[in-house]
Design an enzyme around this catalytic site. Structure first.
Site, short mmCIF file in Angstrom:
data_model
loop_
_atom_site.label_atom_id
_atom_site.label_comp_id
_atom_site.label_asym_id
_atom_site.label_seq_id
_atom_site.Cartn_x
_atom_site.Cartn_y
_atom_site.Cartn_z
N LYS A 170 0.82 -1.17 0.09
CA LYS A 170 0.18 -0.04 -0.21
C LYS A 170 0.82 1.14 -0.09
O LYS A 170 0.56 2.30 -0.94
CB LYS A 170 -0.93 0.01 1.25
CG LYS A 170 -1.87 -1.22 1.44
CD LYS A 170 -2.90 -0.89 2.62
CE LYS A 170 -2.12 -1.06 3.82
NZ LYS A 170 -1.37 -2.12 4.36
N ARG A 207 -9.53 0.88 8.53
CA ARG A 207 -9.09 -0.37 9.03
C ARG A 207 -10.32 -1.20 9.61
O ARG A 207 -9.98 -2.30 10.12
CB ARG A 207 -7.70 -0.50 9.56
CG ARG A 207 -6.60 -0.24 8.91
CD ARG A 207 -5.28 -0.37 9.82
NE ARG A 207 -4.70 0.63 9.02
CZ ARG A 207 -3.18 0.34 8.48
NH1 ARG A 207 -2.76 -0.95 9.09
NH2 ARG A 207 -2.29 1.22 8.05
N ARG A 261 12.05 -6.13 5.19
CA ARG A 261 11.84 -4.74 4.82
C ARG A 261 12.75 -4.20 5.91
O ARG A 261 12.85 -4.14 7.13
CB ARG A 261 10.65 -4.53 5.16
CG ARG A 261 10.21 -2.89 5.15
CD ARG A 261 8.90 -2.41 5.00
NE ARG A 261 8.03 -2.73 6.12
CZ ARG A 261 6.71 -2.38 6.43
NH1 ARG A 261 6.04 -2.15 5.31
NH2 ARG A 261 6.03 -2.81 7.55
N ARG A 265 11.18 -1.56 11.68
CA ARG A 265 10.19 -1.24 12.43
C ARG A 265 9.94 -2.33 13.53
O ARG A 265 9.97 -3.44 13.35
CB ARG A 265 8.77 -0.97 11.37
CG ARG A 265 8.79 0.10 10.75
CD ARG A 265 7.87 0.32 9.57
NE ARG A 265 6.24 -0.02 10.05
CZ ARG A 265 5.65 -0.10 9.19
NH1 ARG A 265 5.35 0.46 8.19
NH2 ARG A 265 4.34 -0.61 9.76
N ARG A 295 -0.44 -8.50 13.37
CA ARG A 295 -0.92 -7.73 12.44
C ARG A 295 -1.87 -8.73 11.44
O ARG A 295 -2.93 -7.91 10.91
CB ARG A 295 0.00 -6.90 11.84
CG ARG A 295 0.89 -6.10 12.50
CD ARG A 295 2.07 -5.63 12.14
NE ARG A 295 2.23 -4.69 10.62
CZ ARG A 295 3.18 -4.71 10.16
NH1 ARG A 295 4.36 -5.30 10.44
NH2 ARG A 295 3.23 -3.84 9.15
#
Ligand code: AP5
Length: 212
Positions: free
Chosen positions: A13, A88, A127, A157, A168
């Site tokens: 996204k 969300r 990532r 992160r 998540r």
């Protein structure tokens, strides 16, 4: 044009939102970025959001609705805006519908990024993110200088740790996936995008879906 990006964590996204925003010449709002900036600055919002984010849980709807309302009222968004991860839960989708209606506007397209969970775990585990611009990178180690030359440093992160990634995904399927059904029931213009492929291929699919 108001474009809502829906999709699980790591679906792309953020990556595709930037590209679509640049192609349309409109800004992108990502609640994740807004919240991370608040955490970094140690604001009241950041202090409230941090624990939820670190665990991979959703920040309460009331907080998000406040951010949404403030952001959409900005004149910079008059031509359009890409909303990345802003919606969300079903109450957030209802809240966005109310805010846009009050502004005499409406969501034009909902882009849903489709991808299997296992690919997401691989993507998120690999990532790193620029601590200055929040741009994501793949295959680069934490501590490296941002390849964009912005002066930022790449970091991992906290919610890209294995336990938080799994949470998540659970949260996405339980709380965010029903938002798609809500939009379909409302008769919204929903386009499903295959989120697997080269960055350029996925961008081409997204741009086609927004009429470019
Ligand atoms: P947020 O920052 O929005 O996290 P997220 O939704 O989990 O999404 P990500 O940023 O992890 O992934 P992405 O889909 O943007 O993928 P990306 O482009 O980075 O939110 C963080 C937290 O904030 C939430 O958990 C929650 O606590 C809170 N929050 C935010 N909004 C909220 C709301 N509305 N309500 C409540 N709480 C909220 O790509 C991922 C990786 O894959 C990158 O490394 C990228 O380079 C790579 N990649 C991308 N595309 C491809 C491709 N085609 N092929 C190969 N690799 C690819």
């Amino acid at each position: 044009m108001i474009v809502v990006l829906l999709g699980p964590p790591g679906a792309g996204k953020g990556t595709q939102g930037e590209r679509v925003a640049a192609a349309l010449g409109v800004p992108k709002i990502a609640t994740g970025d807004v919240l991370r900036a608040a955490v970094k600055d140690g604001t009241t919002l950041g202090l409230e959001a941090k624990a939820y984010m670190d665990r991979g849980d959703l920040v309460p709807d009331a907080v998000i609705l406040g951010i949404m309302k403030e952001a959409l009222a900005q004149p910079a968004q008059a031509k359009g805006v890409i909303l990345d991860g802003v919606v969300r839960t079903v109450p957030q989708a209802e809240g966005l519908a109310t805010v846009t209606r009050e502004l005499g506007r409406a969501v034009d397209v909902v882009l849903v990024f489709d991808i299997a969970d296992q690919l997401l775990v691989d993507r998120l585990s690999g990532r790193t993110t620029c601590d200055k611009t929040q741009k994501p990178f793949t295959g680069l180690q934490p501590g490296a200088a941002c390849p964009d030359g912005c002066g930022g440093t790449l970091v991992r992160r906290k919610d890209d740790e294995p336990e938080a990634i799994l949470n998540r995904l659970r949260v996405y399927h339980a709380q965010t996936a029903p938002v798609l059904d809500w939009y379909l029931r409302q008769g919204a213009n929903v386009a499903r995008i295959d989120a697997v492929g080269s960055f350029d291929d996925v961008t081409a699919r997204a741009l086609k879906a927004v009429g470019r």
